[in-house]
Design an enzyme around this catalytic site. Structure first.
Site, PDB file in Angstrom:
ATOM      1  N   LYS A  42       0.809  -1.201   0.000  1.00 22.47           N
ATOM      2  CA  LYS A  42       0.000   0.000   0.000  1.00 22.47           C
ATOM      3  C   LYS A  42       0.847   1.256   0.000  1.00 22.47           C
ATOM      4  O   LYS A  42       0.377   2.343  -0.335  1.00 22.47           O
ATOM      5  CB  LYS A  42      -0.848   0.043   1.301  1.00 22.47           C
ATOM      6  CG  LYS A  42      -1.694  -1.150   1.540  1.00 22.47           C
ATOM      7  CD  LYS A  42      -2.308  -1.074   2.961  1.00 22.47           C
ATOM      8  CE  LYS A  42      -3.007  -2.341   3.317  1.00 22.47           C
ATOM      9  NZ  LYS A  42      -3.056  -2.544   4.781  1.00 22.47           N
ATOM     10  N   GLY A  43       2.087   1.123   0.461  1.00 28.23           N
ATOM     11  CA  GLY A  43       2.935   2.296   0.736  1.00 28.23           C
ATOM     12  C   GLY A  43       3.098   3.284  -0.400  1.00 28.23           C
ATOM     13  O   GLY A  43       3.279   4.474  -0.168  1.00 28.23           O
ATOM     14  N   ASP A 101      14.501  -0.659   0.966  1.00 28.96           N
ATOM     15  CA  ASP A 101      15.185  -0.775   2.251  1.00 28.96           C
ATOM     16  C   ASP A 101      16.279  -1.843   2.089  1.00 28.96           C
ATOM     17  O   ASP A 101      17.335  -1.561   1.543  1.00 28.96           O
ATOM     18  CB  ASP A 101      14.123  -1.131   3.300  1.00 28.96           C
ATOM     19  CG  ASP A 101      14.613  -1.047   4.723  1.00 28.96           C
ATOM     20  OD1 ASP A 101      15.810  -0.836   4.932  1.00 28.96           O
ATOM     21  OD2 ASP A 101      13.803  -1.219   5.644  1.00 28.96           O
ATOM     22  N   LYS A 129      16.850   3.841   1.165  1.00 30.93           N
ATOM     23  CA  LYS A 129      17.618   3.731   2.415  1.00 30.93           C
ATOM     24  C   LYS A 129      18.825   2.851   2.108  1.00 30.93           C
ATOM     25  O   LYS A 129      18.874   1.686   2.495  1.00 30.93           O
ATOM     26  CB  LYS A 129      16.724   3.039   3.455  1.00 30.93           C
ATOM     27  CG  LYS A 129      16.543   3.765   4.752  1.00 30.93           C
ATOM     28  CD  LYS A 129      15.769   2.895   5.725  1.00 30.93           C
ATOM     29  CE  LYS A 129      14.911   3.733   6.625  1.00 30.93           C
ATOM     30  NZ  LYS A 129      14.226   2.940   7.662  1.00 30.93           N
TER      31      LYS A 129
HETATM   32  C1  PRP Z   1       7.642  -1.808   2.374  1.00 28.32           C
HETATM   33  C2  PRP Z   1       7.860  -1.100   1.056  1.00 28.32           C
HETATM   34  C3  PRP Z   1       8.556  -2.110   0.202  1.00 28.32           C
HETATM   35  C4  PRP Z   1       9.339  -2.924   1.205  1.00 28.32           C
HETATM   36  C5  PRP Z   1      10.769  -2.505   1.182  1.00 28.32           C
HETATM   37  O1  PRP Z   1       6.457  -2.518   2.282  1.00 28.32           O
HETATM   38  O2  PRP Z   1       6.661  -0.661   0.478  1.00 28.32           O
HETATM   39  O3  PRP Z   1       7.635  -2.917  -0.501  1.00 28.32           O
HETATM   40  O4  PRP Z   1       8.763  -2.688   2.508  1.00 28.32           O
HETATM   41  O5  PRP Z   1      11.534  -3.257   2.076  1.00 28.32           O
HETATM   42  P1  PRP Z   1      12.783  -4.129   1.628  1.00 28.32           P
HETATM   43  O6  PRP Z   1      13.585  -3.324   0.647  1.00 28.32           O
HETATM   44  O7  PRP Z   1      13.531  -4.345   2.926  1.00 28.32           O
HETATM   45  O8  PRP Z   1      12.298  -5.411   1.051  1.00 28.32           O
HETATM   46  P2  PRP Z   1       5.625  -3.014   3.554  1.00 28.32           P
HETATM   47  O9  PRP Z   1       5.858  -4.496   3.710  1.00 28.32           O
HETATM   48  O10 PRP Z   1       5.914  -2.141   4.719  1.00 28.32           O
HETATM   49  O11 PRP Z   1       4.119  -2.868   3.070  1.00 28.32           O
HETATM   50  P3  PRP Z   1       3.221  -1.562   2.775  1.00 28.32           P
HETATM   51  O12 PRP Z   1       3.739  -0.968   1.482  1.00 28.32           O
HETATM   52  O13 PRP Z   1       1.848  -2.119   2.615  1.00 28.32           O
HETATM   53  O14 PRP Z   1       3.351  -0.615   3.939  1.00 28.32           O
END
Ligand code: PRP
Length: 178
Positions: A42-43, A101, A129
Site C-alpha cells: 500500500k505504501g 530498504d 535507504k
Molecule cells: C515496504 C515497502 C517495500 C518494502 C521494502 O512494504 O513498500 O515494498 O517494505 O523493504 P525491503 O527493501 O527491505 O524489502 P511493507 O511491507 O511495509 O508494506 P506496505 O507498502 O503495505 O506498507
C-alpha cells in the site's frame, strides 16, 4: 507537524517539486512506449497517484500487493497478496515503490515479473535507504536518499498509521518503542 513526529524530513513542497521532475523524466524516457505504471500497495499509493497525474504521455496502470513472510526474516521472500489484472508481456513496466530498504522485496518482485516476459522493467522509488541494502537492486528513478531513520507519512506507515500525512517525517522513538 503531527505530534508523533520528531521532525519533518521532507516537506510537501519538496515532494511536489521532485515528483514533477521525475514525471518529466518518465515522459521523456517512455515517449511512444505507453508504459505500464505498477503500484505496489500500500505504501506507494500517494507517490504513485502523484507521479501518474504529473505524467502527460499515454500510460496504463495496475496494482499489486505483496508482503514479506514475517518480520525479521532474512530470506526476503515475498508473498503475492494481489496479482496484476493483466499480462505484462511485451510491456514496458515501471514499478513504483515507496521505499527500497534491504532491497529483498524488489529483488523478488523483479524476478517474478521478468518471468512474464515484459519488454522492460524499471524501478521508480520515492525513498532509498541505501545503508540497509542487502539485495543487489537499484532504483532507476529515485526521489530521495535517506539515512536509516524510522520514517512515516506520504504513504509510509507505522502499524498502518500516518500514511495520510502530506510530508515525510521521522517518528518519535517513544511511539515505536512503547
Ligand atoms: C515496504 C515497502 C517495500 C518494502 C521494502 O512494504 O513498500 O515494498 O517494505 O523493504 P525491503 O527493501 O527491505 O524489502 P511493507 O511491507 O511495509 O508494506 P506496505 O507498502 O503495505 O506498507
Amino acid at each position: 507537524m503531527h505530534q508523533d513526529l520528531e521532525k519533518v524530513l521532507i516537506t510537501k513542497e519538496e515532494i511536489e517539486a521532485k515528483v514533477k521532475e521525475i514525471a518529466a523524466e518518465l515522459d521523456r524516457d517512455y515517449a511512444g512506449k505507453q508504459p505500464l505504471m505498477l503500484c505496489i500497495l500500500k505504501g506507494s499509493v500517494l507517490f504513485f497517484s502523484d507521479i501518474i497525474r504529473a505524467m502527460q504521455i499515454p500510460l496504463e496502470i495496475d496494482f499489486m500487493a505483496i508482503s514479506s513472510y514475517g518480520a525479521g526474516t532474512t530470506s526476503g521472500e515475498v508473498k503475492l497478496v494481489k496479482d496484476l489484472d493483466r499480462s505484462i508481456e511485451n510491456k514496458h513496466v515501471v514499478i513504483v515503490e515507496d521505499i527500497v530498504d534491504t532491497g529483498h522485496t524488489l529483488f523478488y518482485l523483479k524476478r517474478m515479473l521478468n518471468q512474464r516476459h515484459p519488454a522492460s522493467i524499471k524501478v521508480c522509488a520515492l525513498l532509498d535507504k541505501f545503508e540497509r541494502r542487502e539485495a543487489d537492486v537499484v532504483a532507476d528513478y529515485k526521489a530521495f536518499d535517506i539515512a536509516n531513520e524510522f520514517v512515516v507519512g506520504y504513504g509510509l506507515d507505522y502499524a498502518q498509521k500516518y500514511r495520510n500525512l502530506p510530508e515525510i517525517g521521522v517518528l518519535k522513538r517513544e511511539i515505536y518503542e512503547k
